[in-house]
Design an enzyme around this catalytic site. Structure first.
Site, PDB file in Angstrom:
ATOM      1  N   HIS A  52       1.084  -1.052  -0.150  1.00  0.00           N
ATOM      2  CA  HIS A  52      -0.286  -0.086  -0.519  1.00  0.00           C
ATOM      3  C   HIS A  52       0.409   1.568   0.286  1.00  0.00           C
ATOM      4  O   HIS A  52       1.949   1.179  -0.064  1.00  0.00           O
ATOM      5  CB  HIS A  52      -1.360  -0.059   1.211  1.00  0.00           C
ATOM      6  CG  HIS A  52      -0.211   0.174   2.648  1.00  0.00           C
ATOM      7  ND1 HIS A  52       0.559  -1.016   3.009  1.00  0.00           N
ATOM      8  CD2 HIS A  52      -0.572   0.919   3.503  1.00  0.00           C
ATOM      9  CE1 HIS A  52       0.860  -0.253   4.756  1.00  0.00           C
ATOM     10  NE2 HIS A  52       0.678   0.765   4.369  1.00  0.00           N
ATOM     11  N   HIS A  54       1.220   4.125   2.111  1.00  0.00           N
ATOM     12  CA  HIS A  54       2.153   4.809   2.988  1.00  0.00           C
ATOM     13  C   HIS A  54       3.441   4.617   2.893  1.00  0.00           C
ATOM     14  O   HIS A  54       4.473   3.868   2.515  1.00  0.00           O
ATOM     15  CB  HIS A  54       1.865   4.069   4.440  1.00  0.00           C
ATOM     16  CG  HIS A  54       0.452   4.659   4.548  1.00  0.00           C
ATOM     17  ND1 HIS A  54      -0.154   3.660   5.783  1.00  0.00           N
ATOM     18  CD2 HIS A  54      -0.760   5.568   4.170  1.00  0.00           C
ATOM     19  CE1 HIS A  54      -1.908   3.814   6.024  1.00  0.00           C
ATOM     20  NE2 HIS A  54      -1.706   5.425   5.338  1.00  0.00           N
ATOM     21  N   ASP A  56       6.356   4.342   4.717  1.00  0.00           N
ATOM     22  CA  ASP A  56       7.308   3.823   5.670  1.00  0.00           C
ATOM     23  C   ASP A  56       7.181   2.362   4.967  1.00  0.00           C
ATOM     24  O   ASP A  56       7.838   1.067   5.399  1.00  0.00           O
ATOM     25  CB  ASP A  56       6.972   3.706   6.676  1.00  0.00           C
ATOM     26  CG  ASP A  56       5.126   3.017   7.103  1.00  0.00           C
ATOM     27  OD1 ASP A  56       4.537   3.547   6.434  1.00  0.00           O
ATOM     28  OD2 ASP A  56       5.484   1.783   8.158  1.00  0.00           O
ATOM     29  N   HIS A  57       6.188   2.209   3.640  1.00  0.00           N
ATOM     30  CA  HIS A  57       6.267   0.816   2.707  1.00  0.00           C
ATOM     31  C   HIS A  57       6.553   1.881   1.625  1.00  0.00           C
ATOM     32  O   HIS A  57       7.367   0.464   1.100  1.00  0.00           O
ATOM     33  CB  HIS A  57       5.341   0.584   2.725  1.00  0.00           C
ATOM     34  CG  HIS A  57       4.238   0.061   3.933  1.00  0.00           C
ATOM     35  ND1 HIS A  57       3.956  -1.221   4.762  1.00  0.00           N
ATOM     36  CD2 HIS A  57       4.392   0.465   5.484  1.00  0.00           C
ATOM     37  CE1 HIS A  57       3.721  -1.405   5.129  1.00  0.00           C
ATOM     38  NE2 HIS A  57       3.687   0.067   6.242  1.00  0.00           N
ATOM     39  N   HIS A 108      -7.584  -0.174   5.809  1.00  0.00           N
ATOM     40  CA  HIS A 108      -5.819   0.492   6.246  1.00  0.00           C
ATOM     41  C   HIS A 108      -5.675   1.992   5.599  1.00  0.00           C
ATOM     42  O   HIS A 108      -5.922   3.105   5.203  1.00  0.00           O
ATOM     43  CB  HIS A 108      -4.894  -0.060   5.735  1.00  0.00           C
ATOM     44  CG  HIS A 108      -3.889   0.151   6.660  1.00  0.00           C
ATOM     45  ND1 HIS A 108      -3.919   0.735   8.254  1.00  0.00           N
ATOM     46  CD2 HIS A 108      -2.805   0.271   6.053  1.00  0.00           C
ATOM     47  CE1 HIS A 108      -2.671   1.300   8.004  1.00  0.00           C
ATOM     48  NE2 HIS A 108      -1.462   1.366   6.922  1.00  0.00           N
ATOM     49  N   ASP A 127      -0.158  -3.812   6.192  1.00  0.00           N
ATOM     50  CA  ASP A 127      -0.725  -3.826   7.710  1.00  0.00           C
ATOM     51  C   ASP A 127      -1.873  -4.096   7.970  1.00  0.00           C
ATOM     52  O   ASP A 127      -3.268  -2.398   8.347  1.00  0.00           O
ATOM     53  CB  ASP A 127      -1.000  -1.595   7.763  1.00  0.00           C
ATOM     54  CG  ASP A 127       0.900  -1.312   7.544  1.00  0.00           C
ATOM     55  OD1 ASP A 127       2.190  -2.244   8.290  1.00  0.00           O
ATOM     56  OD2 ASP A 127       0.759   0.301   8.076  1.00  0.00           O
ATOM     57  N   HIS A 165       5.124  -4.883  11.216  1.00  0.00           N
ATOM     58  CA  HIS A 165       4.850  -4.494  11.963  1.00  0.00           C
ATOM     59  C   HIS A 165       5.606  -4.953  13.300  1.00  0.00           C
ATOM     60  O   HIS A 165       4.805  -5.808  13.438  1.00  0.00           O
ATOM     61  CB  HIS A 165       4.170  -3.156  12.422  1.00  0.00           C
ATOM     62  CG  HIS A 165       4.561  -1.521  11.538  1.00  0.00           C
ATOM     63  ND1 HIS A 165       5.246  -0.534  11.862  1.00  0.00           N
ATOM     64  CD2 HIS A 165       3.361  -1.582  10.581  1.00  0.00           C
ATOM     65  CE1 HIS A 165       4.923   0.359  10.750  1.00  0.00           C
ATOM     66  NE2 HIS A 165       4.001  -0.339  10.047  1.00  0.00           N
TER      67      HIS A 165
END
Ligand SMILES: [Zn+2]
Length: 248
Positions: A52, A54, A56-57, A108, A127, A165
Protein backbone atom coordinates in the site's frame (compact mmCIF):
# COMPACT_ATOMS: atom_id res chain seq x y z
CA UNK A 1 13.43 -19.68 -0.60
CA UNK A 2 14.58 -17.76 2.48
CA UNK A 3 12.55 -14.95 3.99
CA UNK A 4 14.39 -12.55 6.27
CA UNK A 5 13.30 -9.48 8.20
CA UNK A 6 15.24 -6.25 7.73
CA UNK A 7 14.34 -3.94 10.62
CA UNK A 8 13.68 -0.35 9.54
CA UNK A 9 12.65 2.89 11.28
CA UNK A 10 11.46 2.18 14.83
CA UNK A 11 9.24 -0.88 14.35
CA UNK A 12 8.96 -1.73 10.62
CA UNK A 13 10.18 -4.90 8.96
CA UNK A 14 11.14 -4.95 5.29
CA UNK A 15 10.78 -8.63 4.32
CA UNK A 16 13.49 -9.87 1.97
CA UNK A 17 12.97 -13.01 -0.10
CA UNK A 18 16.24 -14.62 -1.10
CA UNK A 19 16.78 -17.37 -3.65
CA UNK A 20 20.02 -18.33 -5.45
CA UNK A 21 21.74 -14.98 -5.13
CA UNK A 22 18.66 -13.00 -6.12
CA UNK A 23 16.41 -11.04 -3.81
CA UNK A 24 13.01 -9.39 -3.66
CA UNK A 25 11.82 -7.01 -0.99
CA UNK A 26 8.37 -6.26 0.35
CA UNK A 27 7.54 -2.66 1.30
CA UNK A 28 11.02 -1.10 1.33
CA UNK A 29 10.40 2.12 3.24
CA UNK A 30 14.14 2.69 3.60
CA UNK A 31 16.51 2.01 0.66
CA UNK A 32 19.70 2.16 2.73
CA UNK A 33 18.61 -0.73 4.95
CA UNK A 34 18.02 -2.85 1.82
CA UNK A 35 21.19 -1.75 0.01
CA UNK A 36 23.40 -2.47 3.01
CA UNK A 37 22.03 -6.00 3.27
CA UNK A 38 22.27 -6.69 -0.48
CA UNK A 39 25.88 -5.54 -0.47
CA UNK A 40 26.80 -7.54 2.62
CA UNK A 41 25.30 -10.76 1.21
CA UNK A 42 26.19 -10.05 -2.44
CA UNK A 43 22.58 -10.34 -3.61
CA UNK A 44 20.97 -8.95 -6.77
CA UNK A 45 17.65 -7.16 -6.25
CA UNK A 46 15.13 -8.24 -8.89
CA UNK A 47 11.69 -7.36 -7.49
CA UNK A 48 9.98 -4.91 -5.19
CA UNK A 49 6.50 -5.75 -3.88
CA UNK A 50 4.35 -2.96 -2.47
CA UNK A 51 1.27 -3.59 -0.32
CA UNK A 52 0.00 0.00 0.00
CA UNK A 53 1.02 3.57 -0.56
CA UNK A 54 2.17 4.69 2.92
CA UNK A 55 5.62 6.26 2.95
CA UNK A 56 7.09 3.82 5.48
CA UNK A 57 6.36 1.10 2.88
CA UNK A 58 7.33 2.92 -0.32
CA UNK A 59 9.90 5.58 0.66
CA UNK A 60 12.89 3.57 -0.55
CA UNK A 61 11.54 2.54 -3.95
CA UNK A 62 12.89 5.41 -6.04
CA UNK A 63 16.42 5.11 -4.66
CA UNK A 64 16.42 1.34 -5.13
CA UNK A 65 15.26 1.75 -8.74
CA UNK A 66 18.20 4.09 -9.39
CA UNK A 67 20.77 1.42 -8.59
CA UNK A 68 19.01 -1.90 -9.40
CA UNK A 69 17.24 -3.33 -12.42
CA UNK A 70 14.10 -4.49 -10.69
CA UNK A 71 10.35 -4.67 -11.21
CA UNK A 72 7.99 -2.76 -8.92
CA UNK A 73 4.73 -4.60 -8.24
CA UNK A 74 1.90 -2.88 -6.40
CA UNK A 75 -1.80 -2.01 -6.20
CA UNK A 76 -3.59 -1.16 -9.43
CA UNK A 77 -5.07 2.08 -8.22
CA UNK A 78 -2.52 3.51 -5.82
CA UNK A 79 -1.68 7.10 -4.85
CA UNK A 80 1.94 5.86 -4.91
CA UNK A 81 3.06 6.56 -8.47
CA UNK A 82 6.09 4.26 -8.54
CA UNK A 83 4.12 1.06 -9.24
CA UNK A 84 5.08 -0.42 -12.63
CA UNK A 85 3.18 -3.71 -12.61
CA UNK A 86 -0.30 -2.92 -11.35
CA UNK A 87 -2.16 -5.71 -9.60
CA UNK A 88 -5.80 -6.50 -8.96
CA UNK A 89 -7.78 -9.17 -7.09
CA UNK A 90 -6.83 -12.72 -8.20
CA UNK A 91 -3.90 -11.60 -10.38
CA UNK A 92 -0.99 -14.00 -10.18
CA UNK A 93 2.71 -13.19 -10.22
CA UNK A 94 5.79 -15.36 -10.03
CA UNK A 95 8.56 -14.38 -7.62
CA UNK A 96 11.68 -16.58 -7.69
CA UNK A 97 9.57 -19.36 -9.19
CA UNK A 98 6.92 -19.10 -6.49
CA UNK A 99 3.39 -18.11 -7.47
CA UNK A 100 1.64 -15.38 -5.48
CA UNK A 101 -2.05 -14.54 -5.78
CA UNK A 102 -3.24 -10.99 -5.13
CA UNK A 103 -5.93 -10.42 -2.52
CA UNK A 104 -7.42 -6.93 -2.31
CA UNK A 105 -7.74 -5.95 1.35
CA UNK A 106 -9.01 -2.35 1.60
CA UNK A 107 -9.50 -0.79 5.02
CA UNK A 108 -6.16 0.47 6.36
CA UNK A 109 -5.88 2.22 2.98
CA UNK A 110 -8.12 1.84 -0.05
CA UNK A 111 -5.31 0.57 -2.27
CA UNK A 112 -4.11 -2.15 0.12
CA UNK A 113 -3.31 -5.58 -1.37
CA UNK A 114 -1.85 -8.78 0.07
CA UNK A 115 0.40 -11.34 -1.63
CA UNK A 116 -0.52 -14.97 -0.97
CA UNK A 117 1.39 -18.08 -1.98
CA UNK A 118 -0.68 -21.21 -1.60
CA UNK A 119 2.30 -23.45 -2.48
CA UNK A 120 4.55 -22.03 0.18
CA UNK A 121 1.84 -21.04 2.69
CA UNK A 122 3.05 -17.46 2.81
CA UNK A 123 1.13 -14.22 3.18
CA UNK A 124 2.58 -10.73 2.94
CA UNK A 125 -0.23 -8.58 4.28
CA UNK A 126 1.40 -5.22 5.06
CA UNK A 127 -0.64 -3.27 7.60
CA UNK A 128 -3.86 -5.29 7.36
CA UNK A 129 -3.46 -8.20 9.77
CA UNK A 130 -0.94 -8.00 12.61
CA UNK A 131 -0.16 -10.57 15.25
CA UNK A 132 -2.80 -9.97 17.91
CA UNK A 133 -4.19 -6.96 16.06
CA UNK A 134 -5.03 -5.27 12.77
CA UNK A 135 -4.13 -2.04 11.02
CA UNK A 136 -5.82 1.25 11.79
CA UNK A 137 -8.65 2.14 9.47
CA UNK A 138 -7.33 5.30 7.81
CA UNK A 139 -9.16 5.33 4.47
CA UNK A 140 -11.73 2.54 4.39
CA UNK A 141 -14.71 1.75 6.59
CA UNK A 142 -14.86 -0.76 9.46
CA UNK A 143 -17.06 -2.86 7.17
CA UNK A 144 -14.35 -2.93 4.48
CA UNK A 145 -11.67 -3.86 6.99
CA UNK A 146 -13.90 -6.58 8.46
CA UNK A 147 -14.49 -8.03 4.98
CA UNK A 148 -10.77 -7.87 4.17
CA UNK A 149 -9.82 -9.72 7.35
CA UNK A 150 -12.57 -12.25 6.64
CA UNK A 151 -10.93 -12.95 3.27
CA UNK A 152 -7.60 -13.62 4.96
CA UNK A 153 -9.16 -15.73 7.71
CA UNK A 154 -10.32 -18.41 5.23
CA UNK A 155 -6.82 -19.10 3.89
CA UNK A 156 -5.03 -22.31 4.85
CA UNK A 157 -4.60 -22.42 8.64
CA UNK A 158 -0.89 -23.14 8.30
CA UNK A 159 -0.33 -19.88 6.38
CA UNK A 160 2.66 -17.99 7.71
CA UNK A 161 1.81 -14.31 8.11
CA UNK A 162 4.49 -11.73 7.39
CA UNK A 163 3.15 -8.37 8.53
CA UNK A 164 5.13 -5.16 8.53
CA UNK A 165 5.30 -3.95 12.12
CA UNK A 166 6.54 -5.22 15.45
CA UNK A 167 3.31 -4.33 17.24
CA UNK A 168 2.67 -7.78 18.72
CA UNK A 169 3.37 -7.03 22.36
CA UNK A 170 1.20 -3.91 22.58
CA UNK A 171 -1.52 -5.66 20.55
CA UNK A 172 -1.57 -8.52 23.05
CA UNK A 173 -1.72 -6.14 26.01
CA UNK A 174 -4.90 -4.78 24.43
CA UNK A 175 -6.27 -8.19 23.40
CA UNK A 176 -6.03 -9.54 26.94
CA UNK A 177 -8.25 -6.70 28.18
CA UNK A 178 -10.88 -7.57 25.58
CA UNK A 179 -10.76 -11.32 26.22
CA UNK A 180 -9.17 -12.05 29.61
CA UNK A 181 -10.65 -15.57 29.71
CA UNK A 182 -8.72 -16.79 26.64
CA UNK A 183 -6.02 -19.18 27.90
CA UNK A 184 -4.38 -19.46 24.44
CA UNK A 185 -4.00 -15.70 24.42
CA UNK A 186 -2.48 -15.62 27.89
CA UNK A 187 -0.02 -18.36 26.96
CA UNK A 188 0.98 -16.59 23.73
CA UNK A 189 1.34 -13.25 25.52
CA UNK A 190 3.78 -14.79 28.02
CA UNK A 191 5.78 -16.30 25.16
CA UNK A 192 5.94 -12.99 23.29
CA UNK A 193 6.82 -11.02 26.44
CA UNK A 194 9.81 -13.32 26.88
CA UNK A 195 10.84 -13.09 23.21
CA UNK A 196 10.65 -9.31 23.23
CA UNK A 197 12.58 -9.03 26.50
CA UNK A 198 15.37 -10.88 24.64
CA UNK A 199 14.93 -8.50 21.70
CA UNK A 200 13.74 -11.35 19.44
CA UNK A 201 11.36 -10.75 16.54
CA UNK A 202 7.77 -11.93 17.14
CA UNK A 203 7.05 -12.64 13.45
CA UNK A 204 6.03 -14.37 11.28
CA UNK A 205 2.86 -15.52 12.94
CA UNK A 206 0.39 -18.03 11.46
CA UNK A 207 -3.30 -18.08 10.75
CA UNK A 208 -4.22 -20.91 13.10
CA UNK A 209 -2.66 -19.08 16.03
CA UNK A 210 -4.21 -15.73 15.08
CA UNK A 211 -7.68 -17.24 14.87
CA UNK A 212 -7.20 -18.39 18.46
CA UNK A 213 -5.85 -15.16 19.92
CA UNK A 214 -6.51 -12.15 17.67
CA UNK A 215 -9.62 -10.22 18.81
CA UNK A 216 -10.09 -8.86 15.27
CA UNK A 217 -10.61 -12.40 13.97
CA UNK A 218 -12.81 -13.31 16.94
CA UNK A 219 -15.80 -10.95 16.70
CA UNK A 220 -18.08 -14.00 17.00
CA UNK A 221 -16.79 -14.85 20.49
CA UNK A 222 -19.33 -14.30 23.26
CA UNK A 223 -16.82 -13.05 25.84
CA UNK A 224 -15.69 -10.31 23.44
CA UNK A 225 -19.28 -9.31 22.64
CA UNK A 226 -20.06 -9.13 26.38
CA UNK A 227 -17.02 -6.96 27.06
CA UNK A 228 -17.75 -4.37 24.36
CA UNK A 229 -21.54 -4.16 24.88
CA UNK A 230 -21.44 -1.15 27.19
CA UNK A 231 -18.82 0.64 25.10
CA UNK A 232 -20.78 0.03 21.88
CA UNK A 233 -24.12 0.79 23.61
CA UNK A 234 -25.66 -2.19 21.81
CA UNK A 235 -27.32 -5.00 23.77
CA UNK A 236 -26.74 -7.74 21.15
CA UNK A 237 -23.92 -6.61 18.87
CA UNK A 238 -23.47 -8.35 15.51
CA UNK A 239 -20.01 -9.63 14.56
CA UNK A 240 -19.40 -6.49 12.49
CA UNK A 241 -20.59 -4.20 15.31
CA UNK A 242 -18.32 -6.11 17.68
CA UNK A 243 -15.37 -5.71 15.30
CA UNK A 244 -16.06 -1.96 14.91
CA UNK A 245 -16.29 -1.46 18.67
CA UNK A 246 -13.03 -3.35 19.33
CA UNK A 247 -11.27 -1.33 16.61
CA UNK A 248 -12.64 1.93 18.06
ZN1 LIG B 1 0.27 1.76 6.47
Amino acid sequence: MNILPLPAFTDNYIWLIEENGKASVVDPGDADVVNNFLKEKDLKLTNILITHHHYDHTGGVQKLKESHECNVYGPYDSPFKGVEIKLKENDKISIHGCSFKIIEVPGHTLDHIAYYSEDQNILFCGDTLFSGGCGRIFEGTPHQMYESLSKLSVLDLSTKIYCTHEYTQSNLNFAIKIEPGNDNLLEYKNKIDEKRSNNEISLPTNLKLEKNINPFLRSHVLEIKENIKDFAKISQPSDLETFSAVRS
